[in-house]
Design a protein around this motif. Structure first.
Motif, short mmCIF file in Angstrom:
data_model
loop_
_atom_site.label_atom_id
_atom_site.label_comp_id
_atom_site.label_asym_id
_atom_site.label_seq_id
_atom_site.Cartn_x
_atom_site.Cartn_y
_atom_site.Cartn_z
N LEU A 1 9.53 -0.09 -6.25
CA LEU A 1 8.95 -0.88 -5.16
C LEU A 1 8.14 -2.05 -5.68
CD1 LEU A 1 7.61 1.60 -2.43
CD2 LEU A 1 9.47 -0.03 -2.22
N ALA A 2 7.45 -1.84 -6.78
CA ALA A 2 6.56 -2.87 -7.33
C ALA A 2 7.32 -3.94 -8.09
CB ALA A 2 5.51 -2.24 -8.23
N ASP A 3 8.58 -3.67 -8.44
CA ASP A 3 9.35 -4.60 -9.26
C ASP A 3 10.18 -5.56 -8.41
OD1 ASP A 3 8.34 -3.52 -11.55
OD2 ASP A 3 10.06 -2.22 -11.95
N TRP B 1 3.40 -2.97 -1.47
CA TRP B 1 3.44 -1.72 -0.73
C TRP B 1 2.22 -0.82 -1.03
CZ3 TRP B 1 7.15 -1.07 2.95
CH2 TRP B 1 8.28 -1.91 2.89
N GLY B 2 1.38 -1.25 -1.94
CA GLY B 2 0.21 -0.45 -2.28
C GLY B 2 0.60 0.85 -2.97
N GLU B 3 -0.29 1.82 -2.94
CA GLU B 3 -0.03 3.13 -3.52
C GLU B 3 0.67 4.02 -2.51
OE1 GLU B 3 -0.56 4.07 -6.61
OE2 GLU B 3 -1.37 2.11 -7.15
N GLN B 4 1.83 4.55 -2.90
CA GLN B 4 2.62 5.41 -2.05
C GLN B 4 2.64 6.81 -2.68
OE1 GLN B 4 3.92 4.65 0.91
NE2 GLN B 4 3.28 2.50 0.83
N SER B 5 1.75 7.64 -2.20
CA SER B 5 1.56 8.96 -2.83
C SER B 5 2.76 9.87 -2.66
CB SER B 5 0.31 9.64 -2.25
OG SER B 5 0.43 9.77 -0.84
N SER B 6 3.59 9.63 -1.63
CA SER B 6 4.74 10.51 -1.39
C SER B 6 5.93 10.19 -2.29
CB SER B 6 5.16 10.42 0.08
OG SER B 6 5.56 9.09 0.39
#
Length: 983
Positions: free
Chosen positions: A350-352, A336-341
């Motif tokens: 999300l990364a796991d 999902w990349g970087e999700q600043s929100s």
């Protein structure tokens, strides 16, 4: 039941005689006659002994009626003195058997003294009790191989007495569903890949198709019953323990369907010189408004002496269906990349390895189905030339299908760094709610026309060489052609939209919300048009020769040889058009009906915009653009020689009389896979031929014993060695790249067949009032299951190279390379229970009710290879529990009941795709009801209701039971009228 067809002379004698029979002793008046069935009943009741007969229709055999006070021996002697029938007395009771006074030729006759043409002469206990009038129970009793038979009324259309429903009442079998119709059979909980299907004793493959999430075109060895016309078959049987005379190819069981014949199978059966039938059926779906209708008819005739007979029959059905549901096309993990929100904790979750549904797709599948069929039979009997049967069967099945989908296609890939995650929630299955921005929404309209044409011609000939020797031969040809001349898919896109899915309220059906008006054509752009064609041709050629030796009334032998050639040829062609400007040009439409109705869930859309198929010719696109990739074409050829010996015996001198059979079959098969592959050279790519050959042979022994503890109590034991060839797809599938799912699939032409040792033990009790109870144990030792091997590879590590793959590749990373391999074996064990229980012993009106049920419990585990070891799970297609049951009422004219067909969940793929640990189908329970009113001997009215509760097809992925595909087809109601004349 007393025989009411005794001669008038007997009636006059009884009315006018002033003395009792005891005064006159035992005598025969030279006139009175009755049926063998009545003789059996008299012997059973008067002398309290069991009676056995070789006749399959004792009601049609005429014997003398003894009068007066007779001993058992006197009674039997007088009854058989004037006919070509004899008796013998054994410890088990009395045996009536055919014994011509002069050598007889194999010529049918309506007289009772002709030799039976059905040479198998398996003796069945009838004992004057009523189960002799149930042909299905008689067939099971007489069978050594545990054969279940269902007989159908002439021209019977689908419903309670339909082909698949009829056998379901007799055996623990179940069927997968397609458009509300039975498709693939499962015997003893095992998948249809373990079952062999024949028509008129000859192997046949019927290829149909489904939507992509259910495997699309069925290019396996499993049989698609849903493409067959109703009303052409009069008998269906399932044999669960094979013998040497049955073709190899079935571990679960062998299924045979037979078309009706104009001449009786045995000279002891009644000859019906003329008969006609006509059946009409009307169908309505009370859930979605679809409907249909069917008509079948036929007529048969024969000459008076039974030397020639003919039969023609036809069947026509047309129906529309509508299927609606939701599918994810699997769940996966993405970057999902970087999700600043999001918070750091949410970002880490999300990364796991958080699984989420890829497509979140609503599905509408509308079908128009047309099925036509016809059969013709010619039978000739001559004392010099023997018996000659010519049978022709043909059918045409057409499916015109429109699929409509709307999906979150923008989150289907594994690189989602350009997607904004606004909010999400996690449940037991993974991400069960998600709100996103910048998601591409796809609308698809898939129009598909699929045609299956079947044809069979078979010639059977037999001739008595002497009073003991008989020769039989058969020649047959069968072709099944599946063609999809139209397979056009048009995709519209709405770019960069807000989108959310919600599985929190219902984990099988998501509530999707879109950030735009999905019913506004102006919101959509043309993205892609795909054209495709697909064709599968299956052909069988069979030649068979068999000799029979009748050594005695209790010992028969068969010696035979068979040649079988099978060809499977699959051809595919595709073309893809990518729109340069996205213009729809007004070619759009709304989906029909109201999608949101009937689910009991608020927030579902009523419909959405899809493309109109008229856009294809407007752009100048047609089938001339189709490209046939040589690397995607494969052909399978199999040539099999088989020889066998089988002996059937009866031993009545033991404390418990025993009958059975022993045999040995040898089959050798040469298998050839042909095609092409593209390989990378120094400067260019080249097409190289594929020609893989494999040969295998197998000895297949069998032994069956049936002990008669009492006249109505049997104990069975059976053993057979069986073999199942690998699926056609498993042998022939070329390398196929699916970029969005990061999956590469491939076949394996070096697969070995699956072999098994099968054992059966059972006990059966036959009651005097149609009661029947059977309990059996079965065990199959399978040496090697075919399972999926999964490896993580890059494109350059694949077995060969195709330059198109690099253009198709839309991301970086490994692919899951899947191919079938011979894995470890398994043990399948289980219990079967059959109960037929009319409440005839209860007082009126309870004695009009009853229960029929069959149940199978199966257990097995298989070891599936993984990158880091293996996992142990049930074999593909195995349901642990299978149940068929009916609770019924039968009056003088009215018959009605409710039915239940249920099976527990089963697996279809291990490991699953996209890192799910498995894929399968959840348990189902299909409730039905039926009723019929016999207006007269010629006219019957019927009502059938299928799937009363609108049971869903529920495919899942992973042990957490994530939804894959969930859809419903509605409740079908069928009204029928049936006429029969000349019976």
């Amino acid at each position: 039941m007393n025989d009411q067809r005794c001669g008038w002379a007997l009636l006059v004698c009884l009315l006018t005689s002033g003395n009792s029979w005891s005064d006159d002793g035992c005598f025969y008046d030279g006139v009175s006659q009755t049926s063998l069935a009545h003789i059996i009943e008299q012997v059973s009741k008067r002398y309290q002994v069991g009676v056995i007969t070789t006749s399959r229709q004792p009601e049609t055999v005429r014997l003398s009626q003894p009068l007066g006070d007779c001993s058992l021996d006197e009674f039997l002697t007088l009854a058989t003195a004037q006919a070509d029938w004899a008796f013998r007395q054994q410890d088990a009771g009395v045996v009536f058997y055919y014994s011509p006074r002069q050598p007889a030729v194999a010529k049918p006759s309506a007289t009772p003294s002709a030799e039976p043409l059905d040479d198998q002469r398996e003796e069945v206990v009838v004992k004057g009790i009523r189960f002799i009038h149930d042909p299905a129970l008689v067939s099971r009793y007489a069978s050594n191989t545990l054969t279940e038979v269902a007989l159908l009324p002439p021209g019977q259309l689908g419903g309670h007495n339909g082909l698949t429903a009829a056998i379901g009442r007799r055996a623990a079998v179940t069927f997968s569903q397609e458009a509300g119709v039975d498709r693939n059979i499962s015997v003893r909980g095992m998948s249809s890949d373990f079952t062999r299907v024949t028509v008129n004793g000859m192997p046949m493959l019927a290829t149909g198709t489904s939507i992509d999430s259910r495997g699309a075109v069925n290019n396996s060895r499993s049989f698609d019953f849903n493409v067959l016309p109703d009303g052409l078959f009069s008998e269906i049987s399932v044999t669960k323990s094979s013998n040497a005379r049955i073709n190899e190819g079935a571990i679960g069981g062998s299924v045979d369907m037979s078309t009706p014949k104009p001449l009786p199978a045995s000279a002891t059966d009644a000859l019906v010189s003329h008969r006609q039938w006509l059946n009409i059926q009307r169908e309505n779906n009370i859930s979605n408004g679809s409907d249909g209708g069917a008509i079948s008819g036929g007529l048969q005739g024969s000459v008076d002496d039974g030397s020639f007979g003919w039969l023609v029959a036809f069947s026509v059905r047309k129906r529309t269906t509508s299927e609606r549901g939701y599918s994810t096309v699997r769940w996966q993990v993405a970057d999902w990349g970087e999700q600043s929100s999001l918070s750091d904790e949410q970002q880490q979750t999300l990364a796991d390895d958080l699984f989420y549904p890829r497509h979140n797709r609503y599905d509408i599948i509308n079908r128009e189905l047309t099925t036509l069929g016809a059969t013709a039979v010619l039978q000739w009997r001559d004392e010099n030339w023997g018996q000659l049967d010519l049978t022709l069967v043909g059918s045409h099945h057409k499916q015109d299908m429109h699929e409509y989908h709307i999906s979150s296609a923008g989150i289907r890939t594994q690189d989602l760094s350009d997607i904004q995650v606004n909010e999400y929630e996690v449940g037991a299955q993974g991400m069960v709610y998600g709100s996103f921005s910048n998601v591409n929404i796809r609308s698809e309209h898939n129009h598909e026309v699929d045609i299956t044409d079947l044809g069979q011609i078979k010639l059977d000939w037999s001739l008595p060489l002497s009073t003991r020797w008989k020769v039989r031969s058969a020649l047959g040809y069968q072709a099944s052609i599946f063609d999809s001349p139209t397979h056009d898919n048009i995709s519209l896109l709405a770019y960069g939209q807000d989108f959310s899915f919600d599985l929190r309220e219902n984990d099988r059906l998501s509530v999707n919300r879109y950030g735009f008006d999905i019913t506004d054509p102006g919101e959509w752009e043309l993205w892609r048009i795909s054209l495709a064609q697909d064709q599968v041709v299956n052909r069988y050629r069979v030649a068979e020769l068999e000799f029979e030796l009748n050594q005695s009334n209790t010992l028969q032998h068969w010696f035979g040889i068979q040649y079988q050639a099978f060809t499977n040829d699959r051809q595919e062609a595709t073309y893809t058009y990518n729109s340069p400007d996205g213009l729809v040009n007004g070619y759009s439409q709304q989906t029909s009906g109201n999608f949101s109705q009937g689910f009991g869930l608020s927030g579902l859309p009523t419909g959405w915009v899809v493309a109109n198929q008229g856009i294809i010719p407007s752009l100048g696109l047609d089938d001339s653009l189709l490209v046939r990739d040589p690397t995607q074409q494969r052909q399978l050829n199999e040539y099999t020689w088989a020889g066998w010996w089988q002996t059937v015996f009866e031993v009545w001198q033991l404390p418990w009389p025993v009958r059975g059979d022993a045999g040995l079959r040898y089959a050798t098969t040469r298998q050839q896979v042909q095609g092409s592959l593209l390989v990378e050279g120094d400067d260019s790519e080249s097409v190289e031929a594929v020609n893989s050959q494999f040969r295998y042979g197998n000895w297949l022994p069998s032994l069956h014993l049936v002990a008669q503890a009492r006249d109505n109590l049997l104990f069975r034991a059976g053993y057979s060695r069986e073999i199942v060839s690998p699926s056609i797809d498993s042998l022939t599938t070329p390398l196929l790249l699916r970029t969005s799912a990061r999956i590469v699939t491939n076949g394996n032409s070096e697969l070995k067949p699956i072999r098994s040792h099968g054992f059966d033990l059972s006990a059966e009790w036959y009651g005097s009032q149609h009661e029947f109870v059977a309990m059996g144990l079965f065990y199959n030792r399978i040496d090697s299951l075919i399972v999926e091997e999964v490896q993580q590879v890059t494109l350059d590590q694949l077995p060969y190279y195709n330059p198109q793959w690099e253009a198709q590749d839309d991301g970086e990373g490994d692919y899951s390379y899947r191919r079938p391999v011979n894995g470890p074996g398994t043990d399948i064990s289980g219990v079967e229970i059959n109960i037929q229980l009319p409440f005839t012993r209860l007082p009126y009106p309870l004695n009009r009710f009853g229960i029929d049920s069959s149940y199978a419990l199966s257990h097995a585990v298989a070891r599936y290879p993984l990158d880091d070891g293996y996992v142990t799970l049930p074999p593909p297609g195995l349901s642990r529990h299978v149940f068929n049951g009916a609770f019924w009422y039968r009056g003088d004219h009215l018959e009605t009941g409710v039915t239940l067909r249920a099976r527990s969940r089963y697996l279809t793929l291990v490991p699953g795709n996209n890192d799910n640990d498995r894929e399968g189908v959840n348990a189902s329970a299909i409730l039905g009801a039926y009723g019929s009113w016999q207006v007269s001997s010629e006219l019957q009215l019927s009502l059938d209701i299928n799937n009363i509760t609108n049971e869903a097809f529920d495919k899942f992925v992973d042990s957490s039971n994530r939804v894959y595909s969930y859809s419903v087809t509605g409740t079908e109601v069928r009204f029928g009228l049936g006429w029969q004349f000349g019976l």
